[in-house]
Motif scaffolding. Structure first.
Motif, PDB file in Angstrom:
ATOM      1  N   LYS A 256      -7.185  -1.203  -6.588  1.00  0.00           N
ATOM      2  CA  LYS A 256      -7.416  -0.440  -5.356  1.00  0.00           C
ATOM      3  C   LYS A 256      -8.714   0.367  -5.434  1.00  0.00           C
ATOM      4  CE  LYS A 256      -6.858   1.895  -1.551  1.00  0.00           C
ATOM      5  NZ  LYS A 256      -6.193   3.156  -1.332  1.00  0.00           N
TER       6      LYS A 256
ATOM      7  N   ASP B  53       1.311   2.651   3.644  1.00  0.00           N
ATOM      8  CA  ASP B  53       0.485   3.814   3.312  1.00  0.00           C
ATOM      9  C   ASP B  53       1.370   5.036   3.015  1.00  0.00           C
ATOM     10  OD1 ASP B  53      -1.970   4.847   2.671  1.00  0.00           O
ATOM     11  OD2 ASP B  53      -2.610   5.282   4.711  1.00  0.00           O
TER      12      ASP B  53
ATOM     13  N   HIS C 298       1.297   5.117  -2.052  1.00  0.00           N
ATOM     14  CA  HIS C 298       0.524   6.006  -2.923  1.00  0.00           C
ATOM     15  C   HIS C 298       1.336   6.725  -3.984  1.00  0.00           C
ATOM     16  CE1 HIS C 298      -3.358   5.581  -1.028  1.00  0.00           C
ATOM     17  NE2 HIS C 298      -2.715   5.498   0.108  1.00  0.00           N
TER      18      HIS C 298
ATOM     19  N   HIS D 210      -6.017  -1.124   5.965  1.00  0.00           N
ATOM     20  CA  HIS D 210      -6.023  -0.618   7.351  1.00  0.00           C
ATOM     21  C   HIS D 210      -6.673  -1.605   8.333  1.00  0.00           C
ATOM     22  CE1 HIS D 210      -5.010   2.913   5.094  1.00  0.00           C
ATOM     23  NE2 HIS D 210      -6.221   3.012   4.583  1.00  0.00           N
TER      24      HIS D 210
ATOM     25  N   HIS E 105       0.836  -1.207   0.000  1.00  0.00           N
ATOM     26  CA  HIS E 105       0.000   0.000   0.000  1.00  0.00           C
ATOM     27  C   HIS E 105       0.876   1.264   0.000  1.00  0.00           C
ATOM     28  CE1 HIS E 105      -4.065   1.649   1.650  1.00  0.00           C
ATOM     29  NE2 HIS E 105      -3.345   2.683   1.242  1.00  0.00           N
TER      30      HIS E 105
END
Ligand SMILES: [Zn+2]
Length: 332
Positions: free
Chosen positions: A139, A265, A8, A208, A6
């Motif tokens: 995603k 993240d 970005h 998460h 994960h």
């Protein structure tokens, strides 16, 4: 070999990337924080931030030594139930073509995390293109994209995901980075809404891990479905740090421990400060001294009792379920 599930992608739309930075997002505190924490100048915003960004991820992964690949996530646009684009709702759009380009630039460190809105009329065709481009997963951020995972419009897409053996990574529980473009969309993030995809045999990863408030439901799903996994991204910040303690505690004794995947993240930072009472002062100092954000996140998790070997084992279970070998995804 360890994958970060994960990470970005982001940018301003320079470098012909096709990225769209929406006006709503540009006004959010999270945007200012990101720009500042990543030390992005206005000049870079206008010249080459999109390229700097992918290079930065690749460098950090390489430098970390222990994390070998980052799944870099695209973000599709917003569509209504008739399949019509709603441009005014876009906060950030990152096309799959840019995600594909990033991976082709850095094939040793990046994996393609594509994003497709299932209400799009061409959703299945787009998935076919992504499958050809070796998309590692798809995603969704349901509250921001306006996707109800229980809507029957999603069902053909689930069948196609199953066919191509591509997992769905879907955000769960509260969302802080992006605004809720339309009242009521936040409930699209409820973890139990992923049940339909699981029933249809899609491999689903709950981003998460249902923190901060849906961990009980997460455990329930893990006990019911062997195709259900959870990513451990974005845990060490004020919104999820305390629930992350519960998550790692639970994972020692329950099935959850066999489903947790490593994920950061990034560029969302991991702050050990919020766990100082749990990890102790010396661990806090040791972790704070780590410069590499990926490594820092991994070390916190290890201090909380979840070791790299377990992440690797769970990752192996997932890849085996998908019929993917390490060599196939260039992991050797
Ligand atoms: Zn995220």
């Amino acid at each position: 070999m360890l994958i970060d599930f994960h990470v970005h992608l982001a940018g301003s739309g320079c470098c012909h990337s096709g990225i769209i930075l929406g006006k709503i997002f540009e006004k959010r505190p999270s945007f200012f924080f990101l720009k500042k924490s990543q030390k992005i100048t206005n000049e870079q915003m206008n010249s080459d931030i999109d390229l700097i960004w992918i290079k930065r991820i690749s460098n950090l992964i390489e430098e970390s030594k222990q994390i070998n690949k980052a799944v870099t996530l695209c973000l599709d646009a917003i569509y209504d139930e008739s399949g019509k684009l709603i441009p005014e709702f876009i906060q950030m759009y990152i096309p799959n073509s840019w995600g594909d380009y990033a991976v082709k630039q850095f094939p040793n460190t990046l994996l393609h995390g594509a994003s497709i809105h299932p209400y799009r009329k061409d959703a299945i065709q787009e998935l076919e293109i992504c499958a050809k481009n070796n998309a590692f997963l798809i995603k969704w951020l349901p509250s921001m994209m306006g996707i109800d995972p229980e809507n029957k419009l999603c069902f053909p897409f689930y069948e196609a995901l199953k066919h191509y053996k591509i997992p769905l990574l879907s955000h769960t529980d509260n969302e802080y980075t992006f605004a809720e473009p339309k009242k009521g969309w936040l409930k699209n993030n409820h973890i139990l809404k992923l049940k339909k995809a699981l029933d249809l045999g899609v491999v689903v990863i709950a981003a998460h891990a249902g923190t901060p408030s849906q961990m009980h439901e997460a455990e329930e799903l893990a006990s019911q479905y062997e195709n259900f996994f959870l990513d451990t991204s974005g845990l060490f910040n004020p919104t999820r740090a305390r629930s992350s303690l519960k998550l790692f505690e639970k994972s020692q004794a329950s099935l959850l421990g066999d489903r947790l995947l490593f994920a950061t993240d990034w560029p969302v930072p991991s702050f050990p400060l919020f766990l100082i009472d749990k990890i102790g002062l010396s661990s806090y100092k040791e972790i704070s001294a780590i410069k590499n954000p990926f490594l820092k996140d991994l070390r916190i998790k290890e201090k909380l009792g979840f070791h790299i070997q377990r992440f690797k084992k769970n990752q192996e279970t997932l890849l085996t379920l998908l019929g993917r070998s390490h060599t196939e995804i260039n992991l050797t």
